[in-house]
Design a protein around this motif. Structure first.
Motif: not given
Length: 246
Positions: A31, A35, A184, A186, A189, A191-192, A195-196, A202, A204, A228
């Protein structure tokens, strides 16, 4: 994925066994705002003010009313842009130009971050709800532009913001990235979560000095329920520790 670990500001404090989950990662996805540059840079507050001024002008509202409406759109639609598009049919290019008409002088070059990113094996991407020009200006100010293969912005995502599942699907389709071989990074949280669930590692990114506060919330929530895998308040140090564990 096992061995979730809270990573300290000095990434070397991470136990190598925990970080071995990054072995096999071929794509590193970052991100942009808060980030790749620290939250204390406070760049996003400028963007927030620009968005509020756009809303105020468009809807003929006072500053406080515009801020409230901006937040309402954000919570309902994921971004203020999406809300304005859905309810007022605005020109997204005009909105994005206005939102990112800001001063980048607060961003300092970060050679340590650049070196840490460059040392990672595989492909690297910026994946942002902002637009490409904003990402390019930010990356240039940080001195990290040359370390990324591409920038995937809100326009490339057909103006559908994270955390919508469709946004990640478009990214994966356009880049050919395999989620099982991706990581990823980010600052949000939510936004993860996708992806997770897709199988990415992931991470954070939290503001400097807030890692312990996050750990308390993590302990209360329960790790198994969190999207996360790792949390850090120092990205460069974390990436250096990851590289050392590969």
């Amino acid at each position: 994925m096992t061995g979730k670990k809270i990573i300290s500001r000095e990434g070397s404090h991470a136990h190598a066994q925990d970080l071995r989950v990054f072995k096999g990662v071929e794509a590193w996805i970052f991100d942009l705002d808060n980030t790749l540059y620290p939250a204390e840079t406070d760049l996003f507050s400028q963007i927030n003010d620009q968005i509020a001024s756009y809303v105020a002008r468009l809807l003929n509202l006072g500053k406080d009313e515009a801020m409230a409406q901006q937040k309402a759109y954000y919570h309902q639609y994921g971004t203020t842009l999406r809300g304005l598009m859905m309810e007022h049919d605005i020109d997204p290019d005009d909105f994005l130009r206005h939102a990112h008409d800001i001063d980048y002088s607060n961003i300092a070059p970060d050679p340590a971050l650049g070196s840490a990113i460059a040392d990672l094996p595989g492909r690297k991407f910026i994946f942002t709800n902002g637009d490409r020009p904003h990402a390019e200006r930010t990356a240039t100010a940080l001195g990290i532009t040359d370390h990324f293969e591409d920038i995937f912005d809100i326009v490339a995502a057909d103006l559908m913001p994270k955390p919508n599942r469709e946004t990640y699907d478009i990214f994966l389709q356009q880049t050919g990235v395999s989620p099982a071989r991706a990581a990823m990074f980010e600052d949000l949280q939510k936004n993860l979560d996708v992806p997770h669930r897709l199988g990415m590692r992931t991470v954070l990114i939290v503001p400097s000095g807030t890692r312990d506060v996050f750990r308390e919330g993590w302990d209360l929530e329960g790790e198994d329920q969190s999207p996360v895998d790792f949390v850090t308040d120092h990205l460069a140090g974390f990436l250096t520790a990851v590289k050392g564990a590969l």
